[in-house]
Design a protein around this motif. Structure first.
Motif, PDB file in Angstrom:
ATOM      1  N   SER A  53      25.852   2.250  16.500  1.00 15.38           N
ATOM      2  CA  SER A  53      25.160   2.930  17.597  1.00 15.38           C
ATOM      3  C   SER A  53      26.024   4.068  18.085  1.00 15.38           C
ATOM      4  CB  SER A  53      24.899   1.965  18.759  1.00 15.38           C
ATOM      5  OG  SER A  53      24.064   0.918  18.350  1.00 15.38           O
ATOM      6  N   GLU A  54      25.483   5.268  18.033  1.00 15.97           N
ATOM      7  CA  GLU A  54      26.189   6.448  18.520  1.00 15.97           C
ATOM      8  C   GLU A  54      26.432   6.292  20.026  1.00 15.97           C
ATOM      9  OE1 GLU A  54      25.512  11.168  17.884  1.00 15.97           O
ATOM     10  OE2 GLU A  54      23.777  10.021  18.557  1.00 15.97           O
ATOM     11  N   PRO A  86      43.894 -21.351   0.526  1.00 19.34           N
ATOM     12  CA  PRO A  86      44.362 -20.886  -0.793  1.00 19.34           C
ATOM     13  C   PRO A  86      43.466 -19.870  -1.493  1.00 19.34           C
ATOM     14  CG  PRO A  86      44.530 -23.274  -0.637  1.00 19.34           C
ATOM     15  CD  PRO A  86      43.800 -22.808   0.593  1.00 19.34           C
ATOM     16  N   ASN A  87      42.175 -19.823  -1.170  1.00 17.55           N
ATOM     17  CA  ASN A  87      41.259 -18.902  -1.843  1.00 17.55           C
ATOM     18  C   ASN A  87      40.817 -17.744  -0.958  1.00 17.55           C
ATOM     19  OD1 ASN A  87      41.180 -20.354  -4.297  1.00 17.55           O
ATOM     20  ND2 ASN A  87      39.765 -21.805  -3.378  1.00 17.55           N
ATOM     21  N   TYR A  88      41.492 -17.528   0.175  1.00 18.15           N
ATOM     22  CA  TYR A  88      41.091 -16.467   1.104  1.00 18.15           C
ATOM     23  C   TYR A  88      41.579 -15.133   0.560  1.00 18.15           C
ATOM     24  CZ  TYR A  88      39.847 -14.611   5.734  1.00 18.15           C
ATOM     25  OH  TYR A  88      39.255 -13.947   6.780  1.00 18.15           O
ATOM     26  N   TYR A  89      40.696 -14.428  -0.143  1.00 14.73           N
ATOM     27  CA  TYR A  89      41.016 -13.126  -0.730  1.00 14.73           C
ATOM     28  C   TYR A  89      40.359 -12.056   0.120  1.00 14.73           C
ATOM     29  CZ  TYR A  89      41.815  -9.587  -4.333  1.00 14.73           C
ATOM     30  OH  TYR A  89      42.240  -8.481  -5.022  1.00 14.73           O
ATOM     31  N   ALA A  90      41.174 -11.176   0.706  1.00  9.31           N
ATOM     32  CA  ALA A  90      40.632 -10.222   1.672  1.00  9.31           C
ATOM     33  C   ALA A  90      41.385  -8.900   1.626  1.00  9.31           C
ATOM     34  CB  ALA A  90      40.713 -10.806   3.081  1.00  9.31           C
ATOM     35  N   ALA A  91      40.747  -7.904   2.235  1.00  7.62           N
ATOM     36  CA  ALA A  91      41.369  -6.598   2.479  1.00  7.62           C
ATOM     37  C   ALA A  91      40.953  -6.152   3.866  1.00  7.62           C
ATOM     38  CB  ALA A  91      40.916  -5.583   1.433  1.00  7.62           C
ATOM     39  N   PHE A  92      41.842  -5.424   4.530  1.00  8.51           N
ATOM     40  CA  PHE A  92      41.622  -4.973   5.896  1.00  8.51           C
ATOM     41  C   PHE A  92      41.838  -3.462   5.993  1.00  8.51           C
ATOM     42  CE2 PHE A  92      43.078  -9.289   5.919  1.00  8.51           C
ATOM     43  CZ  PHE A  92      42.367  -9.921   6.931  1.00  8.51           C
ATOM     44  N   VAL A  93      40.942  -2.787   6.713  1.00  5.72           N
ATOM     45  CA  VAL A  93      41.076  -1.353   6.957  1.00  5.72           C
ATOM     46  C   VAL A  93      40.728  -1.058   8.410  1.00  5.72           C
ATOM     47  CG1 VAL A  93      40.553  -0.732   4.563  1.00  5.72           C
ATOM     48  CG2 VAL A  93      38.709  -0.834   6.239  1.00  5.72           C
ATOM     49  N   ILE A  94      41.224   0.065   8.889  1.00  5.42           N
ATOM     50  CA  ILE A  94      40.862   0.555  10.218  1.00  5.42           C
ATOM     51  C   ILE A  94      39.839   1.662  10.026  1.00  5.42           C
ATOM     52  CG2 ILE A  94      41.700   1.615  12.354  1.00  5.42           C
ATOM     53  CD1 ILE A  94      42.774  -1.246  11.848  1.00  5.42           C
ATOM     54  N   ASP A  95      38.682   1.523  10.693  1.00  7.73           N
ATOM     55  CA  ASP A  95      37.613   2.519  10.553  1.00  7.73           C
ATOM     56  C   ASP A  95      37.892   3.738  11.430  1.00  7.73           C
ATOM     57  OD1 ASP A  95      36.697   2.051  13.199  1.00  7.73           O
ATOM     58  OD2 ASP A  95      34.752   1.283  12.569  1.00  7.73           O
ATOM     59  N   PRO A  96      37.046   4.772  11.380  1.00  5.53           N
ATOM     60  CA  PRO A  96      37.308   6.000  12.147  1.00  5.53           C
ATOM     61  C   PRO A  96      37.391   5.814  13.664  1.00  5.53           C
ATOM     62  CG  PRO A  96      35.743   6.463  10.405  1.00  5.53           C
ATOM     63  CD  PRO A  96      35.935   4.969  10.424  1.00  5.53           C
ATOM     64  N   GLY A 152      16.951   6.369  23.447  1.00  2.58           N
ATOM     65  CA  GLY A 152      17.414   7.347  24.433  1.00  2.58           C
ATOM     66  C   GLY A 152      18.059   8.560  23.790  1.00  2.58           C
ATOM     67  N   GLY A 153      17.712   8.848  22.545  1.00  2.00           N
ATOM     68  CA  GLY A 153      18.254  10.009  21.859  1.00  2.00           C
ATOM     69  C   GLY A 153      19.500   9.745  21.039  1.00  2.00           C
ATOM     70  N   TRP A 154      19.985   8.512  21.029  1.00  2.00           N
ATOM     71  CA  TRP A 154      21.181   8.156  20.251  1.00  2.00           C
ATOM     72  C   TRP A 154      20.785   7.747  18.843  1.00  2.00           C
ATOM     73  CZ3 TRP A 154      25.608   9.369  22.536  1.00  2.00           C
ATOM     74  CH2 TRP A 154      25.660   9.405  23.919  1.00  2.00           C
ATOM     75  N   LYS A 155      21.671   7.976  17.893  1.00  5.73           N
ATOM     76  CA  LYS A 155      21.441   7.555  16.510  1.00  5.73           C
ATOM     77  C   LYS A 155      21.871   6.092  16.371  1.00  5.73           C
ATOM     78  CE  LYS A 155      22.045  12.132  14.484  1.00  5.73           C
ATOM     79  NZ  LYS A 155      21.679  12.831  15.692  1.00  5.73           N
ATOM     80  N   VAL A 156      21.016   5.282  15.753  1.00  8.88           N
ATOM     81  CA  VAL A 156      21.294   3.858  15.533  1.00  8.88           C
ATOM     82  C   VAL A 156      20.821   3.498  14.127  1.00  8.88           C
ATOM     83  CG1 VAL A 156      20.814   1.485  16.285  1.00  8.88           C
ATOM     84  CG2 VAL A 156      21.025   3.320  17.992  1.00  8.88           C
ATOM     85  N   ILE A 196      28.553  -2.133  16.455  1.00  8.77           N
ATOM     86  CA  ILE A 196      29.617  -1.444  17.187  1.00  8.77           C
ATOM     87  C   ILE A 196      29.121  -0.077  17.629  1.00  8.77           C
ATOM     88  CG2 ILE A 196      31.506  -2.626  15.993  1.00  8.77           C
ATOM     89  CD1 ILE A 196      31.819  -0.036  14.280  1.00  8.77           C
ATOM     90  N   HIS A 197      29.793   0.484  18.617  1.00  4.35           N
ATOM     91  CA  HIS A 197      29.553   1.866  19.025  1.00  4.35           C
ATOM     92  C   HIS A 197      30.492   2.768  18.244  1.00  4.35           C
ATOM     93  CE1 HIS A 197      28.031   0.208  23.040  1.00  4.35           C
ATOM     94  NE2 HIS A 197      26.999   0.570  22.312  1.00  4.35           N
ATOM     95  N   VAL A 198      30.017   3.967  17.917  1.00  2.00           N
ATOM     96  CA  VAL A 198      30.830   4.948  17.193  1.00  2.00           C
ATOM     97  C   VAL A 198      30.750   6.288  17.912  1.00  2.00           C
ATOM     98  CG1 VAL A 198      30.568   3.758  14.994  1.00  2.00           C
ATOM     99  CG2 VAL A 198      28.962   5.562  15.590  1.00  2.00           C
ATOM    100  N   THR A 199      31.853   7.010  17.933  1.00  4.82           N
ATOM    101  CA  THR A 199      31.890   8.285  18.649  1.00  4.82           C
ATOM    102  C   THR A 199      31.583   9.481  17.767  1.00  4.82           C
ATOM    103  OG1 THR A 199      34.278   8.429  18.319  1.00  4.82           O
ATOM    104  CG2 THR A 199      33.507   7.433  20.389  1.00  4.82           C
ATOM    105  N   ASP A 200      31.829   9.367  16.485  1.00  3.83           N
ATOM    106  CA  ASP A 200      31.497  10.427  15.534  1.00  3.83           C
ATOM    107  C   ASP A 200      30.534   9.817  14.526  1.00  3.83           C
ATOM    108  OD1 ASP A 200      31.374  12.267  13.399  1.00  3.83           O
ATOM    109  OD2 ASP A 200      33.429  12.950  13.747  1.00  3.83           O
ATOM    110  N   TYR A 201      29.254   9.923  14.813  1.00  4.45           N
ATOM    111  CA  TYR A 201      28.228   9.267  14.017  1.00  4.45           C
ATOM    112  C   TYR A 201      28.304   9.665  12.546  1.00  4.45           C
ATOM    113  CZ  TYR A 201      23.660   8.005  12.187  1.00  4.45           C
ATOM    114  OH  TYR A 201      22.664   7.507  11.412  1.00  4.45           O
TER     115      TYR A 201
END
Length: 127
Positions: free
Chosen positions: A57-58, A104-114, A40-44, A7-12
């Protein structure tokens, strides 16, 4: 089959702190940093357990929110992922638990990243 994704991120720095925490909680971490002369100078950086499977990828624009689910080896890793994500600035999008609508065994957690991505940890094993 997926070998790797990213994914691309805006605040590396903020994204790296977040993903360092959640991958650490699941027995992984940052495994590779691509030299900026190749980007090209981006942090990856690449994260995983044995090889990089998820790349940050920044970028100036992260684009629309995406969904990525990481395989947890057990339910304790799902719990640890969620706790680490929340402590690292993630937003709750569904705490750890069974999602019987999936199976029946789908054990999960969901979060929203920055950057607004829906990030999940899931374990399919019983108990």
């Amino acid at each position: 089959m997926i070998d790797h994704t990213g994914i691309h991120v805006t605040d590396y720095a903020k994204a790296k702190t977040f993903y360092d925490a959640i991958f650490g909680a699941m027995g992984g971490g940052m495994l590779m940093e691509v030299p900026e002369q190749y980007t090209g100078g981006w942090k990856v950086v690449g994260y995983g357990r044995e090889q990089p499977v998820f790349w940050l990828s920044e970028a100036k624009d992260a684009g629309p929110g995406r969904h990525t689910a990481f395989a947890a080896r057990n339910r304790a890793e799902v719990d640890a992922f969620y706790a680490a994500a929340m402590a690292a600035g993630g937003k709750d999008n569904g705490g750890p638990g069974i999602r019987a609508d999936y199976h029946p065994n789908y054990y999960a957690a969901f979060v929203i990243d920055p950057d607004g991505n829906n990030i999940e940890a899931v374990c399919h094993a019983p108990e």
